[in-house]
Design a protein around this motif. Structure first.
Motif, mmCIF file in Angstrom:
data_model
loop_
_atom_site.group_PDB
_atom_site.id
_atom_site.type_symbol
_atom_site.label_atom_id
_atom_site.label_comp_id
_atom_site.label_asym_id
_atom_site.label_seq_id
_atom_site.Cartn_x
_atom_site.Cartn_y
_atom_site.Cartn_z
ATOM 1 N N TRP A 34 39.228 44.097 50.545
ATOM 2 C CA TRP A 34 39.466 43.714 49.046
ATOM 3 C C TRP A 34 39.801 42.636 48.751
ATOM 4 O O TRP A 34 41.122 42.155 48.977
ATOM 5 N N LEU A 35 39.021 41.344 48.321
ATOM 6 C CA LEU A 35 39.250 40.026 47.991
ATOM 7 C C LEU A 35 40.075 39.789 46.858
ATOM 8 O O LEU A 35 41.256 39.338 46.867
ATOM 9 N N LYS A 45 40.154 42.992 35.055
ATOM 10 C CA LYS A 45 38.667 42.917 34.998
ATOM 11 C C LYS A 45 37.817 42.679 35.955
ATOM 12 O O LYS A 45 36.503 42.921 35.549
ATOM 13 N N THR A 46 38.124 42.173 37.024
ATOM 14 C CA THR A 46 37.438 41.846 38.385
ATOM 15 C C THR A 46 37.840 42.240 39.706
ATOM 16 O O THR A 46 38.997 42.419 39.905
ATOM 17 N N VAL A 47 36.797 42.798 40.423
ATOM 18 C CA VAL A 47 37.290 43.282 41.778
ATOM 19 C C VAL A 47 36.146 42.817 42.435
ATOM 20 O O VAL A 47 34.770 42.616 42.185
ATOM 21 N N LEU A 114 24.863 45.110 58.608
ATOM 22 C CA LEU A 114 24.524 44.601 57.383
ATOM 23 C C LEU A 114 26.117 43.963 56.770
ATOM 24 O O LEU A 114 26.896 44.885 56.947
ATOM 25 N N VAL A 115 25.763 43.165 56.016
ATOM 26 C CA VAL A 115 27.140 42.456 55.454
ATOM 27 C C VAL A 115 27.162 42.088 53.929
ATOM 28 O O VAL A 115 25.967 41.388 53.496
ATOM 29 N N THR A 116 27.884 42.673 53.173
ATOM 30 C CA THR A 116 27.705 42.572 51.613
ATOM 31 C C THR A 116 29.059 42.033 51.063
ATOM 32 O O THR A 116 30.033 42.283 51.599
ATOM 33 N N ILE A 117 28.845 41.508 50.009
ATOM 34 C CA ILE A 117 29.852 41.038 49.174
ATOM 35 C C ILE A 117 29.575 41.677 47.742
ATOM 36 O O ILE A 117 28.246 41.591 47.373
ATOM 37 N N TRP A 118 30.587 42.383 47.244
ATOM 38 C CA TRP A 118 30.133 43.123 45.809
ATOM 39 C C TRP A 118 31.522 43.180 44.903
ATOM 40 O O TRP A 118 32.583 42.533 45.428
ATOM 41 N N GLY A 119 31.186 43.624 43.742
ATOM 42 C CA GLY A 119 32.286 43.572 42.858
ATOM 43 C C GLY A 119 31.944 44.547 41.780
ATOM 44 O O GLY A 119 30.858 45.020 41.453
ATOM 45 N N TYR A 120 33.349 44.839 41.103
ATOM 46 C CA TYR A 120 33.052 45.554 39.529
ATOM 47 C C TYR A 120 33.563 44.341 38.716
ATOM 48 O O TYR A 120 34.460 43.618 38.592
ATOM 49 N N CYS A 121 32.893 44.786 37.682
ATOM 50 C CA CYS A 121 33.227 43.961 36.274
ATOM 51 C C CYS A 121 33.762 45.147 35.159
ATOM 52 O O CYS A 121 33.220 46.127 35.190
ATOM 53 N N ALA A 123 37.073 46.384 35.808
ATOM 54 C CA ALA A 123 38.244 46.821 36.169
ATOM 55 C C ALA A 123 38.898 45.927 37.318
ATOM 56 O O ALA A 123 38.138 45.190 38.144
ATOM 57 N N GLY A 124 40.273 45.953 37.413
ATOM 58 C CA GLY A 124 40.835 45.304 38.463
ATOM 59 C C GLY A 124 41.332 45.829 39.720
ATOM 60 O O GLY A 124 41.982 45.445 40.466
#
Length: 148
Positions: A34-35, A45-47, A114-121, A123-124
């Motif tokens: 979790w970055l 508001k961002t993860v 497989l390597v990914t970067i992902w996020g939620y918009c 929520a924190g």
């Protein structure tokens, strides 16, 4: 001149992998960091996270009622399930998931990571985004059930 550490700049190599994520909840053989979260930088508001999927690893079907999600592939090829769609994704591609839509990601390769970067918009944290599996909703559904 080296740049100084800053509390708004998490260093991935110094962040622990999340060992609380279980296979029973759909986190199958994944290495998740979790970055950007409310815990790491105070976001509301961002993860943003990074996940490594060894061959055969997957994040089974789940939904986030309080957040949209995106996933960008850094390395490898995977299958992103969004609703009833199975979308092949490879390095350099991104997929969007609307809030409250069931989704999953699997690495079908027997040899490639497989390597990914992902996020939620919106929520924190994972808790703020909400995390529900089909079993939580009384539905017997998984990527394996769909014949993927």
């Amino acid at each position: 001149m080296p740049f100084a550490r800053h509390p708004l700049k998490p260093v991935m190599d110094e962040l622990p992998s999340d060992d609380s994520l279980t296979e029973e909840r759909g986190w199958i053989d994944m290495d998740v960091k979790w970055l950007i979260t409310n815990e790491t930088v105070g976001s509301t508001k961002t993860v943003v996270g990074r996940t490594v999927f060894p061959p055969g690893a997957m994040h089974d079907l789940h939904r986030h009622p309080n957040a949209e999600e995106w996933e960008y592939v850094l390395k490898g090829t995977g299958v992103k399930h969004v609703g009833q769609d199975a979308i092949e994704v490879k390095a350099g591609e991104i997929v969007f998931v609307p809030a409250d839509e069931y989704h999953a990601l699997e690495n079908p390769s027997a040899t490639e990571t497989l390597v990914t970067i992902w996020g939620y918009c919106g929520a924190g944290s994972l808790e703020d985004a909400g995390y529900f599996t089909p079993a939580d909703d009384g539905i017997a559904d998984s990527v394996a059930d769909r014949g993927a």
